[in-house]
Design a protein around this motif. Sequence first.
Motif, PDB file in Angstrom:
ATOM      1  N   CYS A 117      67.236  70.644  26.711  1.00  0.00           N
ATOM      2  CA  CYS A 117      68.457  70.073  26.138  1.00  0.00           C
ATOM      3  C   CYS A 117      68.428  70.281  24.623  1.00  0.00           C
ATOM      4  O   CYS A 117      67.472  69.878  23.959  1.00  0.00           O
ATOM      5  CB  CYS A 117      68.555  68.584  26.468  1.00  0.00           C
ATOM      6  N   ARG A 119      70.035  69.461  21.018  1.00  0.00           N
ATOM      7  CA  ARG A 119      70.902  68.559  20.255  1.00  0.00           C
ATOM      8  C   ARG A 119      70.874  68.999  18.795  1.00  0.00           C
ATOM      9  O   ARG A 119      69.825  69.403  18.291  1.00  0.00           O
ATOM     10  CB  ARG A 119      70.417  67.110  20.344  1.00  0.00           C
ATOM     11  N   VAL A 139      75.275  72.845  22.484  1.00  0.00           N
ATOM     12  CA  VAL A 139      75.034  71.425  22.780  1.00  0.00           C
ATOM     13  C   VAL A 139      75.668  71.038  24.112  1.00  0.00           C
ATOM     14  O   VAL A 139      75.024  70.406  24.966  1.00  0.00           O
ATOM     15  CB  VAL A 139      75.573  70.539  21.638  1.00  0.00           C
ATOM     16  N   VAL A 140      76.935  71.405  24.310  1.00  0.00           N
ATOM     17  CA  VAL A 140      77.653  71.034  25.538  1.00  0.00           C
ATOM     18  C   VAL A 140      77.029  71.725  26.752  1.00  0.00           C
ATOM     19  O   VAL A 140      76.875  71.122  27.819  1.00  0.00           O
ATOM     20  CB  VAL A 140      79.143  71.378  25.413  1.00  0.00           C
ATOM     21  N   LYS A 143      73.627  69.858  27.663  1.00  0.00           N
ATOM     22  CA  LYS A 143      73.530  68.401  27.557  1.00  0.00           C
ATOM     23  C   LYS A 143      73.027  67.727  28.832  1.00  0.00           C
ATOM     24  O   LYS A 143      72.484  66.619  28.791  1.00  0.00           O
ATOM     25  CB  LYS A 143      74.870  67.794  27.140  1.00  0.00           C
ATOM     26  N   ASN A 196      69.835  59.013  20.798  1.00  0.00           N
ATOM     27  CA  ASN A 196      69.446  59.355  22.172  1.00  0.00           C
ATOM     28  C   ASN A 196      67.950  59.604  22.316  1.00  0.00           C
ATOM     29  O   ASN A 196      67.478  59.854  23.433  1.00  0.00           O
ATOM     30  CB  ASN A 196      70.205  60.606  22.637  1.00  0.00           C
ATOM     31  N   ASP A 322      81.023  62.685  21.650  1.00  0.00           N
ATOM     32  CA  ASP A 322      81.132  63.701  22.705  1.00  0.00           C
ATOM     33  C   ASP A 322      82.440  64.473  22.568  1.00  0.00           C
ATOM     34  O   ASP A 322      82.471  65.697  22.771  1.00  0.00           O
ATOM     35  CB  ASP A 322      81.067  63.049  24.091  1.00  0.00           C
TER      36      ASP A 322
END
Length: 335
Positions: A117, A119, A139-140, A143, A196, A322
């Motif tokens: 993942c 970020r 990122v998307v 995720k 997160n 988001d």
Amino acid sequence: MSWIREGELNLLEKISANILKAGPMPKHVAFIMDGNRRFALKNNIERQEGHMQGFNKLAETLRWCKQLNIQEVTVYAFSIENFKRTKDEVDGLMELAKQKFERLLDERENLEKHGVCIRVLGDLNMLPLDLQRIIAKAVVTTKAHNKCFLNVCFAYTSRYEITNAVREMAWGVEQGLIKASDVSEALLSQCLYSNNSPNPDLLIRTSGEVRLSDFLLWQTSHSCIVFQSVLWPEYSFWNLCEAILQYQLNYKSIQKARDLHREHQALLQLEADRACVAEYLQHHGNGKPADAQRRQEALLHYTTCREERIQDFLDALKHKRDSFFNDLESEAVVA
């Protein structure tokens, strides 16, 4: 050069890794990857080539971390202060970042295979729009992956991050999602770009500099911090092992400090809740002092309501963040 390198450790490295893994291992390691420009000067090469060698070392270091079961890595890729460098160097770094994030998107299957993942932490509005869109797509796209995490701090400083977290809480109060009395150290932590992630267990800075340069100041208050003299492009598996050994030697004192801090935070929150309840009862008690049972019931009710407010606020904040990435990603698809 690939973000995710395949390959095993050699025999000596495997033996050393197994010895290290017999002790407490950091789950989250942060790196200030310093020394690219000095490496370029030392080797009589262009600065841009020094930065390229620095990225290659990051890919290699991520492989070592994977072999050592380190699940999360945070790197200081580009500080807001770096915008003060020459235009040619800043433009070169932006172009390098664009190339590397495009390469990352080409490796989607490999990222999915390893569950990586990605970020990106920082104010992306400071970056060129085409780079923003590529970052958002990376990122998307990743995720939902949850085996390991790479946090890239780009257009970032810690003071800016903390200031932004305060703005987010002020926005929550303005929107009526939370009350001013809900603001706390714990809530600020949940409003950081890094909300997160657990706080780093170990922070490593290379190149011999012994300062944090405005990197993760809030998150590393109870982390092991190791300064190493090696230039980042020359970083080795053995340098990483040395840093982990320092973490292990200080593990007990670090955990004790963290436990004490958690207990202190819980006590402060309880005292704040009691003060809010006492004020409420004083204004709604018809002049009669509340008995212990009523105070306890009021405290429980207030705490439940506060936690619900905060969760609603955090949900709204997550949706806002988001949406920022999703909107940029959609623009990238259209473009």
